[in-house]
Write an enzyme that holds these catalytic residues in place. Structure first.
Site, short mmCIF file in Angstrom:
data_model
loop_
_atom_site.label_atom_id
_atom_site.label_comp_id
_atom_site.label_asym_id
_atom_site.label_seq_id
_atom_site.Cartn_x
_atom_site.Cartn_y
_atom_site.Cartn_z
N ASN A 360 -7.97 7.09 35.59
CA ASN A 360 -8.07 6.93 37.03
C ASN A 360 -6.79 6.40 37.63
O ASN A 360 -5.72 6.57 37.04
CB ASN A 360 -9.30 6.12 37.44
CG ASN A 360 -10.03 6.81 38.58
OD1 ASN A 360 -9.55 6.86 39.71
ND2 ASN A 360 -11.18 7.41 38.28
N HIS A 362 -5.10 3.61 38.08
CA HIS A 362 -4.15 2.81 37.30
C HIS A 362 -3.46 3.66 36.24
O HIS A 362 -2.27 3.48 35.97
CB HIS A 362 -4.88 1.62 36.65
CG HIS A 362 -3.95 0.54 36.19
ND1 HIS A 362 -3.66 0.32 34.86
CD2 HIS A 362 -3.25 -0.39 36.88
CE1 HIS A 362 -2.84 -0.69 34.75
NE2 HIS A 362 -2.56 -1.15 35.96
N CYS A 363 -4.19 4.59 35.67
CA CYS A 363 -3.65 5.43 34.59
C CYS A 363 -2.55 6.37 35.05
O CYS A 363 -1.69 6.77 34.26
CB CYS A 363 -4.76 6.26 33.95
SG CYS A 363 -6.17 5.32 33.35
N ILE A 364 -2.58 6.78 36.32
CA ILE A 364 -1.61 7.77 36.80
C ILE A 364 -0.44 7.14 37.54
O ILE A 364 0.41 7.86 38.06
CB ILE A 364 -2.29 8.83 37.68
CG1 ILE A 364 -2.82 8.22 38.99
CG2 ILE A 364 -3.41 9.53 36.91
CD1 ILE A 364 -3.31 9.26 40.01
#
Length: 376
Positions: A360, A362-364
């Site tokens: 989500n 934070h991951c991108i």
């Protein structure tokens, strides 16, 4: 500084990893395109990434790494103030393939270049090849830092959280997995976190979110929002497999002390759903041997704590960009995050299309801490 194991470590040179809540000079993302992970030729994902970039761009300058073949498409969709940099990648998870930045408080900034093997290599990794992703951290560091330092362990940015004051959080499920550093790798990981980030205390949580395909990234389970303050993914349903995981993490956090000897304040943020992949969504993903399968009915590792804290050093603004995942839970999650983060604006952005790819907001994203100023 190009890191090797004979050069002085970043910590030895006075570098430390700031908390995500500290002032930032920028934020990096990668433009999604691979059709075996992002449905319908990645068009819905591109719309979601554009919404995230737009939500960040008026607080912190945004840079997006884009392949040559997607340059014109990305430029036409992204906000005009976003900087585009042509770069080869294997997928679009900047948090995990990009550098973890460290600063010395006197104008210096380095990128920590972790060894990346697609979340588990040939044991339980999610795709092959990953060679271009493993080069991203060094490339980004050449642009927005004073070079990089190559760390001696397998690690992704989403596997760690820092409080900016010497405490690093991670999960054993992830960093000690057989495809990364192995069950006997704890000492090596702690040493590397100390050398690279200036970590003085590593808090090991047992497991991450249920069925998280990253093998339990800590950033899907908790978010460190201030020194001594943590948001924790939670569920009230004791019959849900996530309850045991969240409860054991909460119990460990209740007993933990950070590097400054403080007890931690934990704010529960109830998970969405549970959510599952629909048949229509699964049918839109290309089937390619060796890539992560997407099957109708698969549970999605949805979490509201997978948000970004954007703190503009130049703008002075502080905004949390959080995923909207479940209309029945979105507002309560936003309220819980706001309680944990006084003084921060909370902005929700539709996050399901990002979640379908395996992560989500934070991951991108990967924040670039300000070169000067406070470290936390």
């Amino acid at each position: 500084m190009t890191g090797d194991q004979t050069s002085p470590t970043p910590a030895a040179r006075g570098f430390r990893m700031p908390g995500e809540f500290a002032p930032q000079d920028g934020c990096w993302m990668i433009w999604p395109e691979r059709p075996d992970n992002w449905r319908l030729g990645a068009k819905p994902a591109q719309a979601a990434f554009t919404a995230v970039a737009t939500a960040i761009a008026d607080v912190v300058p945004v840079t997006v790494a884009v392949s040559a073949r997607q340059w014109s498409n990305a430029r036409s969709r992204l906000p005009h103030q976003a900087r585009l940099v042509e770069m080869s990648t294997n997928d679009a998870w900047m948090r995990d393939v990009g550098p973890s930045f460290v600063t010395d408080g006197a104008g210096g900034r380095l990128g920590i270049d972790w060894r990346f093997n697609a979340w588990g290599g040939f044991h339980d990794g999610l795709y092959f090849p990953w060679d271009q992703d493993d080069l991203v951290a060094a490339k980004v560091s050449e642009i927005d830092a004073d070079g990089s330092w190559r760390a001696p362990v397998v690690l992704e940015g989403g596997a760690i959280h820092s409080d900016g004051e010497g405490t690093v959080f991670t999960t054993a499920e992830c960093l000690l997995s057989p495809g990364r550093n192995g069950p006997d790798g704890r000492a090596a990981v702690e040493a590397a976190l100390g050398q690279a980030l200036g970590a003085e205390q590593v808090i090991w949580l047992p497991r991450g979110v249920f069925l998280d395909e990253t093998t339990g990234h800590v950033d899907n389970l908790i978010h460190v929002v201030a020194p001594g303050v943590v948001c924790l993914t939670w569920t009230d349903d004791r019959g849900d497999p996530q309850w045991e995981r969240s409860a054991e993490a909460e119990a460990l956090l209740a007993e933990a002390r950070d590097a400054r000897g403080r007890r931690l304040t934990v704010h529960r943020v109830h998970q969405p759903g549970p959510l599952a992949l629909t048949a229509e969504e699964a049918a839109g993903v290309d089937v390619v041997p060796g890539s992560q399968p997407r099957r109708a009915g698969d549970r999605l590792a949805g979490s509201y704590v997978n948000f970004l804290m954007a703190h503009g050093a130049a703008s002075g603004r502080r905004r949390i960009v959080m995923p909207l995942l479940d209309p029945a839970r979105d507002q309560a999650a936003a309220d819980a995050i706001a309680t944990a983060c006084p003084g921060w604006e909370i902005l929700g952005v539709p996050g399901r299309e990002i979640l379908l790819g395996g992560g989500n907001i934070h991951c991108i994203t990967q924040q670039v801490p300000a070169r000067r100023g406070r470290q936390s």
